[in-house]
Design an enzyme around this catalytic site. Structure first.
Site, mmCIF file in Angstrom:
data_model
loop_
_atom_site.group_PDB
_atom_site.id
_atom_site.type_symbol
_atom_site.label_atom_id
_atom_site.label_comp_id
_atom_site.label_asym_id
_atom_site.label_seq_id
_atom_site.Cartn_x
_atom_site.Cartn_y
_atom_site.Cartn_z
ATOM 1 N N LYS A 130 0.871 -1.179 0.000
ATOM 2 C CA LYS A 130 0.000 0.000 0.000
ATOM 3 C C LYS A 130 0.902 1.221 0.000
ATOM 4 O O LYS A 130 2.052 1.145 0.437
ATOM 5 C CB LYS A 130 -0.884 -0.001 1.252
ATOM 6 N N ASP A 170 -6.932 4.350 -4.677
ATOM 7 C CA ASP A 170 -7.613 4.236 -3.378
ATOM 8 C C ASP A 170 -8.210 5.623 -3.149
ATOM 9 O O ASP A 170 -8.414 6.369 -4.120
ATOM 10 C CB ASP A 170 -6.615 3.830 -2.256
HETATM 11 P P1 NDP Z 1 -12.780 7.890 -3.106
HETATM 12 O O1 NDP Z 1 -11.713 8.886 -2.889
HETATM 13 O O2 NDP Z 1 -13.314 7.664 -4.450
HETATM 14 O O3 NDP Z 1 -14.018 8.221 -2.143
HETATM 15 C C1 NDP Z 1 -13.872 8.294 -0.772
HETATM 16 C C2 NDP Z 1 -15.176 8.779 -0.169
HETATM 17 O O4 NDP Z 1 -15.094 8.694 1.246
HETATM 18 C C3 NDP Z 1 -15.477 10.215 -0.497
HETATM 19 O O5 NDP Z 1 -16.861 10.393 -0.507
HETATM 20 C C4 NDP Z 1 -14.822 10.932 0.671
HETATM 21 O O6 NDP Z 1 -15.345 12.212 0.922
HETATM 22 C C5 NDP Z 1 -15.129 9.998 1.804
HETATM 23 N N1 NDP Z 1 -14.074 10.130 2.829
HETATM 24 C C6 NDP Z 1 -12.740 10.022 2.651
HETATM 25 N N2 NDP Z 1 -12.084 10.224 3.795
HETATM 26 C C7 NDP Z 1 -13.034 10.481 4.709
HETATM 27 C C8 NDP Z 1 -13.002 10.772 6.078
HETATM 28 N N3 NDP Z 1 -11.830 10.854 6.745
HETATM 29 N N4 NDP Z 1 -14.184 10.953 6.714
HETATM 30 C C9 NDP Z 1 -15.368 10.871 6.043
HETATM 31 N N5 NDP Z 1 -15.461 10.615 4.735
HETATM 32 C C10 NDP Z 1 -14.319 10.411 4.083
HETATM 33 O O7 NDP Z 1 -12.211 6.523 -2.470
HETATM 34 P P2 NDP Z 1 -12.742 5.042 -2.682
HETATM 35 O O8 NDP Z 1 -14.196 5.035 -2.897
HETATM 36 O O9 NDP Z 1 -11.832 4.399 -3.645
HETATM 37 O O10 NDP Z 1 -12.399 4.389 -1.256
HETATM 38 C C11 NDP Z 1 -13.359 4.321 -0.187
HETATM 39 C C12 NDP Z 1 -12.934 3.235 0.791
HETATM 40 O O11 NDP Z 1 -12.899 1.965 0.095
HETATM 41 C C13 NDP Z 1 -11.550 3.383 1.418
HETATM 42 O O12 NDP Z 1 -11.582 2.845 2.723
HETATM 43 C C14 NDP Z 1 -10.675 2.496 0.536
HETATM 44 O O13 NDP Z 1 -9.502 2.073 1.196
HETATM 45 C C15 NDP Z 1 -11.634 1.345 0.296
HETATM 46 N N6 NDP Z 1 -11.306 0.515 -0.860
HETATM 47 C C16 NDP Z 1 -11.221 1.032 -2.118
HETATM 48 C C17 NDP Z 1 -10.948 0.221 -3.196
HETATM 49 C C18 NDP Z 1 -10.948 0.736 -4.596
HETATM 50 O O14 NDP Z 1 -10.878 -0.103 -5.504
HETATM 51 N N7 NDP Z 1 -11.038 2.024 -4.831
HETATM 52 C C19 NDP Z 1 -10.666 -1.214 -3.007
HETATM 53 C C20 NDP Z 1 -10.868 -1.690 -1.661
HETATM 54 C C21 NDP Z 1 -11.161 -0.833 -0.635
HETATM 55 P P3 NDP Z 1 -14.563 13.537 0.413
HETATM 56 O O15 NDP Z 1 -14.951 13.660 -1.025
HETATM 57 O O16 NDP Z 1 -15.092 14.615 1.278
HETATM 58 O O17 NDP Z 1 -13.112 13.260 0.622
#
Ligand code: NDP
Length: 457
Positions: A130, A170
């Protein structure tokens, strides 16, 4: 090993704590896995003798580097870049890059550690890694993001490669960032290889990769429901986040006849009692992916939806306090605490499928397990993303491209097989129905056996 030959995981955990005392998230992830594999260590003394636990918590390599870049006004900024190459026992390091101001060594080590077991569950040959940076892409121009990505990759490229370490996206790293990083990698290394996954479709990306994590989490939920002869049809679902994972989780829930009533970002959440329709979801995708706006704008466009700002100082997250059947946390770590877990149970939720990594705090996890709800931990439920990344690597190596249907069918098979591995491992080690133990044990045993085979490296 104690005097009597019984391995003491507690002692090993204490050693990890004393070595990395400040790494809260990493210790949380290690503690959970150790609790699950205690029984495995007891039944398999050879793991203890070879110090598998001591070795598995220690990254094979950690790279930390300076990332200088210039903004549009000519001001210079310095961020910190990281790559944790955690474990390569079953394949090249594989795992995403996160760009978010909260990024630090502890968060990336927890994510890399989880990734090792997750990747082992996928049935594909991938080790765990990571990386990322404390850079915040929010509010930056495309040119600024490009300059940052170029500076980041100029250093990272020394340590990665299609057969060595293959990063993906991510939080904060989507198609745009992957494109900029791939471009500079190709220029510096003079090679067009599958060094990154999540690439665009017309230059090496796989169909279904953007959808894979969200779809996979819903497929996993469907498998869990099937054990009780239920489906998602007509079920009310809470989804958090509004990024990649949340969007495609919502899309698949709708496709399977469920109703989605919430979405969020780090500033607040919307509750749309009438349900987020495919048309409204299309608007969300435009809002978040093209306009790069905030979820509050959803309530401006659809005034019947209620927007509630989220205040970090609150002791719970009101998103989890609505009547529902299923919950799909898809934003970030520790977004469901003990109080939220109580609210979810009180509101009738009997299934939690974690799209995000480690979104539930340990007291929340304990409650879900005590109450015997269908609880799919992230390392199983969200493994669809890395699985299709693995399929993207395969297609790149073969220099061909599978159809949408082919990839989706493989994704479904993989999620089914992950579900089966979890159920069987939980049963074999005495805690039937406990997907946390099932996922940790099944992933651990595969990696531990590979480490034994390969000697002390
Ligand atoms: P994105 O950046 O596309 O979206 C993240 C979302 O979560 C946004 O809506 C963001 O809001 C919100 N967010 C981020 N940080 C925080 C925080 N500290 N508190 C509240 N809301 C938050 O990321 P992903 O959708 O790719 O990832 C989401 C989760 O899924 C993570 O935990 C990631 O590790 C996990 N994941 C992702 C994978 C992938 O293929 N992308 C694979 C496996 C797991 P804002 O716009 O305000 O930042």
């Amino acid at each position: 090993m104690t005097m009597h030959g019984v391995y003491n995981t507690k002692d090993v955990y204490e050693k990890v704590v004393s070595r990395d005392p400040g790494e809260k998230e990493f210790l949380q992830a290690v503690h959970e896995v150790f609790e699950s594999v205690k029984v495995v260590m007891e039944r398999n003394p050879e793991y203890g003798k070879s110090r598998i636990l001591e070795r598995i918590v220690e990254p094979e390599r950690v790279i930390i580097f300076r990332v200088p870049w210039m903004d549009d006004r000519g001001d210079v900024h310095v961020n910190r870049g990281f790559r944790i190459q955690m474990n390569s026992a079953i394949g090249p390091y594989k795992g995403g890059l996160r760009f978010h101001p909260s990024v630090n060594l502890s968060i990336l080590k927890f994510l890399a550690f989880e990734q090792v077991f997750k990747n082992a569950l996928t049935t594909l040959p991938m080790g765990g890694g990571k990386g990322g940076s404390d850079f915040d892409p929010k509010g930056k121009s495309d040119a600024e993001v490009m300059r940052f990505c170029q500076s980041f990759m100029l250093e990272l490229q020394k340590y990665i490669g299609a057969d060595t370490d293959v990063p993906a996206g991510d939080i904060g790293v989507g198609g745009r960032e992957i494109g900029y990083m791939f471009g500079i990698y190709k220029k510096v290394r003079t090679e067009f290889t599958g060094v990154l996954t999540g690439k665009s479709l017309n230059w090496g990306g796989s169909l279904i990769r953007p959808e894979a994590t969200g779809y996979g989490s819903v497929y996993f939920a469907s498998e869990m429901l099937a054990t009780q002869n239920k489906t998602l049809e007509g079920k009310t679902c809470l989804v958090s986040g509004s990024g990649n994972v949340a969007q495609y989780t919502a899309q698949k829930i709708l496709e399977l006849g469920g109703k989605v009533v919430t979405l969020s970002d780090s500033s607040g959440y919307i509750y749309d009692e009438s349900g987020i329709t495919p048309e409204k979801l299309k608007y969300v995708m435009m809002l978040k992916n093209v306009k790069r706006g905030r979820i509050s704008e959803y309530a401006d466009k659809y005034p019947k939806a209620v927007y509630t700002p989220l205040d970090g100082a609150m002791d719970h997250n009101p998103l989890w306090d609505h009547k529902a059947d299923c919950a799909f946390p898809s934003a970030t770590q520790n977004e469901i605490n003990g109080k939220d877990a109580i609210n979810l149970l009180k509101n009738g939720v009997y299934l939690v499928s974690e799209g995000a990594n480690m979104p539930t705090t340990p007291d929340g996890v304990d409650l879900f397990i005590d109450k015997k709800i269908l609880y799919g931990p992230g390392k199983a439920a969200n493994a669809g993303g890395v699985s299709v990344s693995g399929l993207e690597m395969t297609q790149n190596s073969m220099r061909l491209k599978w159809s949408r249907e082919e990839v989706d069918t493989k994704l479904k098979q993989i999620m089914k097989s992950i579900h089966k591995s979890c159920v069987e491992a939980a049963q074999e080690y005495g805690t039937p129905g406990n997907y946390v133990n099932g996922a940790n044990i099944a992933g651990f045993v595969k990696v531990a056996n590979a480490m034994l085979d390969q000697g002390l490296v």
